[in-house]
Design an enzyme around this catalytic site. Structure first.
Site, PDB file in Angstrom:
ATOM      1  NE  ARG A 153      -2.131   2.132   3.537  1.00  6.67           N
ATOM      2  CZ  ARG A 153      -2.810   2.626   4.574  1.00  6.67           C
ATOM      3  NH1 ARG A 153      -4.032   2.205   4.835  1.00  6.67           N
ATOM      4  NH2 ARG A 153      -2.260   3.513   5.362  1.00  6.67           N
ATOM      5  CE1 TYR A 165      -5.300   6.785   7.347  1.00  5.59           C
ATOM      6  CE2 TYR A 165      -4.671   6.157   5.116  1.00  5.59           C
ATOM      7  CZ  TYR A 165      -5.014   5.815   6.407  1.00  5.59           C
ATOM      8  OH  TYR A 165      -5.036   4.489   6.769  1.00  5.59           O
ATOM      9  CG  ASP A 218      -7.052   3.811   3.170  1.00  8.02           C
ATOM     10  OD1 ASP A 218      -8.114   4.300   2.765  1.00  8.02           O
ATOM     11  OD2 ASP A 218      -6.887   3.353   4.316  1.00  8.02           O
ATOM     12  CG  HIS A 220      -8.548   7.225   5.898  1.00  5.23           C
ATOM     13  ND1 HIS A 220      -8.929   7.900   7.013  1.00  5.23           N
ATOM     14  CD2 HIS A 220      -8.195   5.986   6.306  1.00  5.23           C
ATOM     15  CE1 HIS A 220      -8.790   7.099   8.080  1.00  5.23           C
ATOM     16  NE2 HIS A 220      -8.347   5.930   7.669  1.00  5.23           N
ATOM     17  CD  GLU A 244      -8.136   0.522   2.768  1.00  6.62           C
ATOM     18  OE1 GLU A 244      -7.176  -0.180   2.359  1.00  6.62           O
ATOM     19  OE2 GLU A 244      -8.244   0.889   3.944  1.00  6.62           O
ATOM     20  CD  GLU A 270     -10.399   1.363   7.409  1.00  3.92           C
ATOM     21  OE1 GLU A 270      -9.537   0.756   6.748  1.00  3.92           O
ATOM     22  OE2 GLU A 270     -10.168   2.398   8.050  1.00  3.92           O
ATOM     23  NE  ARG A 291      -9.061  -3.107   3.371  1.00  2.00           N
ATOM     24  CZ  ARG A 291      -8.848  -2.464   4.502  1.00  2.00           C
ATOM     25  NH1 ARG A 291      -9.616  -1.475   4.883  1.00  2.00           N
ATOM     26  NH2 ARG A 291      -7.843  -2.784   5.274  1.00  2.00           N
ATOM     27  CD  GLU A 347      -4.592  -2.290   6.751  1.00  2.00           C
ATOM     28  OE1 GLU A 347      -5.775  -2.505   7.099  1.00  2.00           O
ATOM     29  OE2 GLU A 347      -4.099  -1.150   6.681  1.00  2.00           O
ATOM     30  CD1 TRP A 411      -7.729  12.614   9.776  1.00  3.01           C
ATOM     31  CD2 TRP A 411      -8.193  10.505  10.366  1.00  3.01           C
ATOM     32  NE1 TRP A 411      -6.531  11.971   9.945  1.00  3.01           N
ATOM     33  CE2 TRP A 411      -6.791  10.665  10.301  1.00  3.01           C
ATOM     34  CE3 TRP A 411      -8.720   9.252  10.706  1.00  3.01           C
ATOM     35  CZ2 TRP A 411      -5.899   9.636  10.574  1.00  3.01           C
ATOM     36  CZ3 TRP A 411      -7.845   8.217  10.981  1.00  3.01           C
ATOM     37  CH2 TRP A 411      -6.443   8.397  10.909  1.00  3.01           C
TER      38      TRP A 411
HETATM   39  C1  GCO Z   1      -6.318   1.163   7.394  1.00  2.88           C
HETATM   40  C2  GCO Z   1      -7.116   2.148   8.140  1.00  2.88           C
HETATM   41  C3  GCO Z   1      -6.540   2.677   9.397  1.00  2.88           C
HETATM   42  C4  GCO Z   1      -7.645   3.398  10.186  1.00  2.88           C
HETATM   43  C5  GCO Z   1      -7.582   3.097  11.642  1.00  2.88           C
HETATM   44  C6  GCO Z   1      -8.683   3.764  12.424  1.00  2.88           C
HETATM   45  O1  GCO Z   1      -6.606   1.001   6.233  1.00  2.88           O
HETATM   46  O2  GCO Z   1      -5.455   0.534   7.982  1.00  2.88           O
HETATM   47  O3  GCO Z   1      -7.691   3.096   7.318  1.00  2.88           O
HETATM   48  O4  GCO Z   1      -5.423   3.450   9.152  1.00  2.88           O
HETATM   49  O5  GCO Z   1      -7.563   4.758   9.993  1.00  2.88           O
HETATM   50  O6  GCO Z   1      -7.561   1.731  11.844  1.00  2.88           O
HETATM   51  O7  GCO Z   1      -8.787   3.269  13.693  1.00  2.88           O
HETATM   52 MG    MG Z   2      -8.226   2.086   5.498  1.00  3.65          MG
END
Ligand code: GCO
Ligand code: MG
Length: 411
Positions: A153, A165, A218, A220, A244, A270, A291, A347, A411
């Site tokens: 990643r 991020y 990612d 985010h 992602e 997630e 995920r 991951e 975020w």
């Molecule tokens: C990832 C996630 C993490 C999250 C975190 C929040 O893909 O690993 O996006 O970075 O931000 O787990 O608690």
């Molecule tokens: Mg993520």
């Protein structure tokens, strides 16, 4: 040791500790002495889960048969009236993991054997490369590739934007660690600056590593559907394994727009708690990877259900594996990863800090980018309560994002 059909639960212990970062752990003890462990960590909201478990869940479990995993799952899901939600479902997930651990120990079998046995030798993972500029990110990727990881990643700081991020900055352990700050830090976000810089990262990565390495990224949840569609198209020449969380999708229908415009594979899940959160995405085939994590989406039982449903639609699982998921969750997901016929990738950001290794002892091993699961009965991970007591809870928050004009953003 009594391991017969009735294995009454005699104690439910909830431990919040901070070996390097905060974790909420549940330990379920049975009359036979066999116990199981589960992970209930919700990053930045740890005490809410711990209180829920301690006050509301633990008293209802005493005396129940630890073998009745499905009934206890339904009891904590349907039976509470207030279905779903991150706090409730993390508790369901932790209890469920602990019960599978107990069942495995009672049967003297690793959990993957109870699920149906191995579908593969080991669990393929992807690692994270991050940097303050493209060269730093790609140097890190090169190191990971030389260690045997074949999927990476890539996240790189966006020029002119502080606190992008996925970038470490001055943090030693992980970019999200905030324990030194009293309140959530705020970070700026500019979609334009991001969109103008991200392609270069992947262009340089392909030029440097060639076509064989698998790459992913990612977002985010920071884009709107049409922006995500544009990003997906922009990144098509670089052949990502997946993109992602391009868009936050409480409204799952949002992904239709992204899907209609790009062949870049899409992944999300997630922050989802249940199969319902991903139902439309999966059954409309708007995504390629789901995920959800064992901790946050109802444990092994919840994840197994999502995996089976996803398989019908050619969607593979790629469970979340950030450092806020404890080694107990990693173990649970590794057992699922060994079994699930539609496993995609896990991951992986390491098994945690040195302090965490004192508290969680497990028999997982990473080799050439793959997690190998040991032969121990149950989940193969133990939790040392005495060691955990040396690392008391510290309040900690995830950051928040704002656009450059001050508007609150994802975020
Ligand atoms: C990832 C996630 C993490 C999250 C975190 C929040 O893909 O690993 O996006 O970075 O931000 O787990 O608690
Ligand atoms: Mg993520």
């Amino acid at each position: 040791m009594k391991t017969g059909r009735n294995l009454a639960i005699t104690d439910v212990r909830v431990i919040v500790s901070s070996p390097g970062r905060n974790f909420v752990t549940v330990k379920i003890v049975t009359e036979s002495g066999i116990y199981g462990v589960g992970d209930a960590t919700v990053n930045g909201r740890e005490m809410a889960v711990a209180t829920y478990l301690q006050e509301h869940v633990a008293p209802c479990l005493i005396g129940r048969n630890a073998h009745d995993i499905e009934d206890i799952w339904q009891y904590l899901y349907k039976g509470v009236y207030w279905r779903r939600g991150p706090i409730n479902m993390a508790c369901v997930g932790a209890v469920d993991m602990a019960l599978w651990d107990i069942k495995g120990k009672a049967a003297d079998l690793p959990v993957y054997e109870l699920l149906g046995g191995k579908s593969r030798r080991a669990v393929t993972t992807y690692a994270h490369a991050t940097g303050n500029d493209v060269t730093e990110t790609l140097d890190q990727a090169a190191r990971l590739i030389s260690e045997g990881f074949q999927t990476i990643r890539l996240q790189s700081a966006v020029p002119g934007m502080e606190g992008s991020y996925g970038v470490m900055g001055d943090k030693k352990d992980y970019f999200e660690m905030q324990s030194s700050r009293p309140l959530p830090p705020e970070q700026p976000w500019s979609t334009r600056k991001y969109m103008n810089s991200v392609e270069d990262l992947f262009r340089q990565a392909r030029a440097r590593f060639g076509p064989d390495v698998q790459l992913l990224h990612d977002v985010h949840s920071r884009l709107t559907p049409i922006e995500a569609a544009r990003l997906g198209k922009m990144l098509e020449p670089y052949d990502l394994l997946f993109l992602e969380d391009a868009v936050a999708a409480e409204n799952q229908e949002s992904y239709r727009i992204v899907r209609d415009h790009t062949t870049t594979p899409l992944a999300i899940g997630e922050v989802y708690n249940t199969i319902w959160d991903c139902k439309d995405l999966i059954q409309n085939q708007w995504i390629d990877y789901i995920r959800t994590a064992a901790t946050h989406a109802g444990g092994i039982t919840g994840l197994r259900r999502i995996a089976d449903f996803a398989a019908i639609y050619h969607v593979r699982i790629a469970p979340h594996g950030a450092p806020d998921l404890s080694p107990i969750c990693y173990a649970a997901q590794s057992h699922i990863g060994l079994w699930a016929p539609n496993f995609g990738i896990q991951e992986f950001v390491g098994f945690g800090s040195a302090q965490s290794a004192e508290v969680f002892r497990h028999d997982l091993r990473i080799e050439n980018g793959m997690i190998h699961v040991g032969e121990s009965a149950g989940l193969g991970v133990d939790f040392d309560e005495e060691a955990a007591a040396r690392y008391p809870y510290k309040r900690s928050y995830l950051p928040v994002s704002r656009l450059e004009d001050g508007t609150l953003w994802s975020w």
